[in-house]
Design a protein around this motif. Structure first.
Motif, short mmCIF file in Angstrom:
data_model
loop_
_atom_site.label_atom_id
_atom_site.label_comp_id
_atom_site.label_asym_id
_atom_site.label_seq_id
_atom_site.Cartn_x
_atom_site.Cartn_y
_atom_site.Cartn_z
N GLU A 33 29.23 3.38 28.63
CA GLU A 33 30.57 3.73 28.47
C GLU A 33 31.40 2.25 28.32
O GLU A 33 32.38 2.14 27.14
N VAL A 34 31.39 1.40 29.07
CA VAL A 34 32.14 -0.01 28.89
C VAL A 34 31.58 -0.57 27.23
O VAL A 34 32.42 -0.92 26.77
N LEU A 39 32.06 -1.78 20.94
CA LEU A 39 31.17 -1.83 19.78
C LEU A 39 31.74 -0.80 18.55
O LEU A 39 32.47 0.25 19.09
N VAL A 40 31.57 -1.01 17.35
CA VAL A 40 32.10 -0.30 16.37
C VAL A 40 31.24 -0.14 15.42
O VAL A 40 30.18 -0.84 15.29
N GLU A 63 36.08 5.49 24.34
CA GLU A 63 37.32 5.16 23.53
C GLU A 63 37.32 3.43 23.21
O GLU A 63 36.91 2.79 24.20
N ALA A 64 37.75 3.16 22.02
CA ALA A 64 37.88 1.87 21.70
C ALA A 64 38.69 1.09 22.64
O ALA A 64 39.71 1.36 23.23
N ALA A 65 38.20 -0.18 23.16
CA ALA A 65 38.87 -1.03 23.98
C ALA A 65 40.01 -1.97 23.28
O ALA A 65 39.93 -1.86 21.85
N SER A 66 41.04 -2.21 24.09
CA SER A 66 42.05 -3.07 23.21
C SER A 66 41.87 -4.36 23.05
O SER A 66 42.42 -5.00 22.44
N GLU A 67 40.99 -4.99 23.80
CA GLU A 67 40.47 -6.23 23.55
C GLU A 67 39.29 -6.73 24.10
O GLU A 67 38.74 -5.93 24.86
N LEU A 116 30.38 -8.87 20.35
CA LEU A 116 30.87 -9.08 21.90
C LEU A 116 31.22 -10.65 21.66
O LEU A 116 30.62 -11.53 21.07
N PRO A 117 31.99 -11.27 22.55
CA PRO A 117 32.44 -12.75 22.80
C PRO A 117 31.01 -13.30 23.27
O PRO A 117 30.16 -12.68 23.60
N PRO A 118 31.00 -14.80 22.83
CA PRO A 118 29.60 -15.41 23.22
C PRO A 118 29.50 -15.10 24.68
O PRO A 118 30.22 -15.04 25.65
#
Length: 130
Positions: A33-34, A39-40, A63-67, A116-118
């Motif tokens: 879920e996280v 991901l999109v 649901e899409a994360a905000s950041e 995803l961030p590094p």
């Protein structure tokens, strides 16, 4: 080519050192879920197709994360979601994401990591992959 949920849970249970199947199932639920929230597009859909149907739905229905989350933020999000400590959450994250990495090819994993961030490659057990 979807694998069975039993195979995925066996991998997570072994990798995470979980004594009971429900613990592994809870880890899969939380982590996917996280991950799904971060991901999109076709990468998320392609990954969802490779996972057992019920696991793919967790990923696709998130649901899409905000950041975006740093790797430690990702672990913390799993910990907060299930009221566990960071050590337990890191074990869940590495067990699930490592098992996910077992079913995807390097090209898809690279595409996922670019969203995803590094630093997330290490959570997938692929620290050298960038």
């Amino acid at each position: 080519m979807e694998e069975s949920v039993e195979v995925l849970l066996d991998r997570v249970q072994e990798r995470g050192g979980y004594a009971h199947r429900p613990e592994a199932a809870g880890a899969v639920h939380s982590v996917l879920e996280v991950l799904g929230a971060h991901l999109v597009g076709t990468d998320r859909t392609d990954l969802g197709r490779l996972l057992p149907c019920q696991c793919g739905r967790l990923l696709l229905d998130a649901e899409a994360a905000s950041e975006p989350l740093t790797p430690s933020g990702f672990v913390q999000a799993v910990a907060s979601r299930d009221a566990m400590d960071v050590t337990q959450a890191r074990r869940a994250v590495t067990a699930v994401l490592g098992s996910v990495a077992d079913v995807v090819d390097d090209a898809l994993l690279r595409r996922i990591l670019t969203q995803l961030p590094p630093g997330h490659a290490g959570l997938f057990g692929r620290a050298g992959l960038a």
